[in-house]
Design an enzyme around this catalytic site. Structure first.
Site, PDB file in Angstrom:
ATOM      1  N   SER A   6      63.004 -23.322 136.764  1.00 29.07           N
ATOM      2  CA  SER A   6      61.634 -23.274 137.259  1.00 29.07           C
ATOM      3  C   SER A   6      61.682 -22.544 138.595  1.00 29.07           C
ATOM      4  CB  SER A   6      61.032 -24.666 137.411  1.00 29.07           C
ATOM      5  OG  SER A   6      61.840 -25.497 138.226  1.00 29.07           O
ATOM      6  N   GLU A   8      59.494 -21.544 142.387  1.00 28.43           N
ATOM      7  CA  GLU A   8      58.411 -21.809 143.335  1.00 28.43           C
ATOM      8  C   GLU A   8      57.959 -20.517 143.986  1.00 28.43           C
ATOM      9  OE1 GLU A   8      58.387 -25.296 146.097  1.00 28.43           O
ATOM     10  OE2 GLU A   8      58.375 -23.732 147.641  1.00 28.43           O
ATOM     11  N   ASP A 100      53.140 -31.703 155.675  1.00 24.75           N
ATOM     12  CA  ASP A 100      53.494 -31.756 157.087  1.00 24.75           C
ATOM     13  C   ASP A 100      52.240 -31.725 157.949  1.00 24.75           C
ATOM     14  OD1 ASP A 100      56.239 -31.644 156.434  1.00 24.75           O
ATOM     15  OD2 ASP A 100      56.102 -29.464 156.212  1.00 24.75           O
ATOM     16  N   PHE A 208      64.585 -22.158 159.312  1.00 25.15           N
ATOM     17  CA  PHE A 208      63.855 -23.039 158.412  1.00 25.15           C
ATOM     18  C   PHE A 208      64.626 -24.328 158.175  1.00 25.15           C
ATOM     19  CE2 PHE A 208      62.349 -23.874 153.887  1.00 25.15           C
ATOM     20  CZ  PHE A 208      61.193 -24.508 154.294  1.00 25.15           C
ATOM     21  N   HIS A 257      65.707 -25.423 140.163  1.00 26.69           N
ATOM     22  CA  HIS A 257      64.402 -24.987 140.665  1.00 26.69           C
ATOM     23  C   HIS A 257      64.651 -24.041 141.839  1.00 26.69           C
ATOM     24  CE1 HIS A 257      60.076 -25.308 141.459  1.00 26.69           C
ATOM     25  NE2 HIS A 257      60.360 -25.445 142.738  1.00 26.69           N
TER      26      HIS A 257
END
Length: 286
Positions: A6, A8, A100, A208, A257
């Site tokens: 999968s 994103e 967030d 990040f 993913h």
């Protein structure tokens, strides 16, 4: 059996970015993914863009679409109204997250909003026949007092109605494998899918990771730094990501993913290196 995949993506904020999203989805579609998800921005900053992108992909892309939904910046009524619009558009896969705070601050529930992801999952499970996926954190969630609390929170989300967890990215296979074992010991039987971030830009990836509390082992940081100095960053990123995935698959992981950042090339190369591109798919992505 090959791993199930999968991907994103994030919603576009410009016409050029729209083409990037379209290219990402159609480049990776021949790999026959289970779904492609569309994120919310930090602080819920792209709610309308996410809804528009998810509904457009549902109509045009040859892949099931999963839409992100968070607690940030919306009342309970607004969140459930968004879920109903997704359902009416044929989107029944939801990635339910707390979200967030705005501008990098601490999360604060909206007025009459959901206080946390457990409340959100509970409400969604009652609202309709959704496939609800939730986040999981192999290296611990920044707000969790301990890893045990982190695992217990995931179990509560599963018990509330989630069918699967997708993890935050990590740099070492043992991070995921230890977490998977801890979840099994806690009685979690729902699938836990590792989230994989191919490193297209080491500097931004490291920043990040620091923001979301993902530890960067010193030897990995040194290896990426050296690869950049020697002008072989792309090759090292491919090798590191493929090795990470291969180790996971060797330990019985059946789903992966990928966080594509709307840049499909490296993800596609990793899948090729792992032998996850079928001959039929190769004809379309060559």
């Amino acid at each position: 059996m090959p791993a199930a995949l999968s991907f994103e993506t994030f919603p576009p904020k410009s016409l050029h970015a729209s083409f990037d999203l379209w290219d990402t989805v159609h480049t990776l579609a021949p790999l026959n993914p289970r779904f492609v998800s569309v994120t919310y921005g930090a602080g819920g900053s792209t709610q309308s863009l996410t809804q528009e992108a998810a509904q457009t992909l549902r109509k045009t892309a040859p892949i099931p679409v999963a839409a992100h939904l968070t607690c940030t910046g919306q009342s309970k009524t607004d969140v459930l109204a968004t879920a109903k619009r997704y359902y009416a558009a044929g989107i029944t896969d939801i990635v339910a997250l707390r979200g967030d705070g705005a501008n990098g601050g601490a999360f604060e529930p909206a007025e009459d909003g959901f206080a946390n992801s457990i409340e959100l999952v509970t409400a969604l499970s009652r609202a309709g026949p959704f496939n609800i996926r939730v986040g999981a954190y192999p290296d611990g969630h920044p707000d969790a007092a301990s890893q045990r609390q982190n695992v217990d929170w995931l179990k509560a989300k599963i018990d509330a109605g989630a069918c699967e967890a997708i993890t935050q990215f990590f740099f070492e296979p043992d991070s995921f494998l230890r977490f998977r074992d801890a979840c099994a010991d806690a009685g979690i039987t729902a699938p836990i899918t590792p989230g994989i971030l191919p490193v297209a830009n080491w500097a931004s990836t490291r920043r990040f990771a620091e923001r979301c509390g993902t530890p960067v082992p010193a030897y990995i940081a040194n290896a990426f730094d050296r690869a950049e100095r020697e002008d072989r960053a792309a090759l090292f990123a491919l090798t590191h990501c493929a090795d990470l995935c291969d180790s996971l698959l060797g330990e019985g992981v059946e789903t992966l993913h990928f966080y594509t950042l709307n840049r499909p090339e490296l993800t596609l190369k990793v899948c090729r290196a792992l032998g996850l591109v079928t001959p039929t798919a190769a004809l379309h992505v060559a």
